[in-house]
Write an enzyme that holds these catalytic residues in place. Sequence first.
Site, short mmCIF file in Angstrom:
data_model
loop_
_atom_site.label_atom_id
_atom_site.label_comp_id
_atom_site.label_asym_id
_atom_site.label_seq_id
_atom_site.Cartn_x
_atom_site.Cartn_y
_atom_site.Cartn_z
N HIS A 1 3.23 3.85 6.17
CA HIS A 1 2.48 3.25 7.42
C HIS A 1 3.37 2.36 8.19
O HIS A 1 4.37 1.62 7.62
CB HIS A 1 1.46 2.48 7.06
CG HIS A 1 1.90 1.28 5.78
ND1 HIS A 1 1.80 1.57 4.70
CD2 HIS A 1 2.12 0.00 5.95
CE1 HIS A 1 2.13 0.20 3.99
NE2 HIS A 1 2.10 -0.81 4.92
N VAL B 1 0.91 -1.06 -0.14
CA VAL B 1 0.11 0.03 -0.02
C VAL B 1 0.78 1.28 -0.10
O VAL B 1 1.73 1.45 0.91
CB VAL B 1 -0.93 0.02 1.23
CG1 VAL B 1 -1.74 1.39 1.19
CG2 VAL B 1 -1.82 -1.21 1.21
P1 AMP Z 1 2.56 -3.38 3.43
O1 AMP Z 1 2.62 -4.62 2.91
O2 AMP Z 1 3.90 -3.09 4.54
O3 AMP Z 1 2.16 -2.38 2.38
O4 AMP Z 1 1.35 -3.34 4.39
C1 AMP Z 1 -0.08 -3.31 4.03
C2 AMP Z 1 -1.00 -3.73 5.33
O5 AMP Z 1 -2.15 -3.30 5.09
C3 AMP Z 1 -1.26 -5.23 5.09
O6 AMP Z 1 -0.67 -5.49 6.24
C4 AMP Z 1 -2.58 -5.51 4.94
O7 AMP Z 1 -3.07 -6.60 5.69
C5 AMP Z 1 -3.16 -4.03 5.55
N1 AMP Z 1 -4.32 -3.55 4.83
C6 AMP Z 1 -4.87 -3.58 3.45
N2 AMP Z 1 -6.18 -3.01 3.45
C7 AMP Z 1 -6.54 -2.86 4.73
C8 AMP Z 1 -7.66 -2.35 5.23
N3 AMP Z 1 -8.54 -2.20 4.39
N4 AMP Z 1 -8.03 -2.15 6.76
C9 AMP Z 1 -6.68 -2.62 7.18
N5 AMP Z 1 -5.70 -3.06 6.78
C10 AMP Z 1 -5.56 -3.32 5.52
#
Ligand code: AMP
Length: 112
Positions: free
Chosen positions: A98, A94
């Site tokens: 974060h 994403v």
């Molecule tokens: P990354 O791989 O570091 O970019 O982490 C993205 C994170 O966002 C993953 O751990 C996903 O499970 C989490 N994620 C994606 N969509 C959502 C959502 N709608 N609500 C909460 N977490 C999410």
Amino acid sequence: MTIFKKIIDGEIPAEIVYQDEHCLAFRDVNPQAPVHILLIPRKEITSMAAAGPEDHTLMGHLFLKAAEIARAEGIEANGYRVVVNTGQAGGQTVHHLHLHILGGRALMWPPG
Ligand code: AMP
């Protein structure tokens, strides 16, 4: 627009555990540990690599809030991990900066 921006704007739901004028924290939808929270700036910064000198205060705020959230979640005593996946090889999926706050179990090292 990223899915996290939609959470900031209230367009999709999330289990929010903390928010202030600068940031928002909510539970990861696919938790990798008993406690798995994502902490994001309201400002749209695509990754840690995209943060600039103008984000100096914000970046510090995020790390201090991560520690406060970990304390509030009860994972401080046993220890926890804060992870910022960055870019493709870093596992970032994403493209909105974060911090993962992970705890509630013993975490392996090195990560996969
Ligand atoms: P990354 O791989 O570091 O970019 O982490 C993205 C994170 O966002 C993953 O751990 C996903 O499970 C989490 N994620 C994606 N969509 C959502 C959502 N709608 N609500 C909460 N977490 C999410």
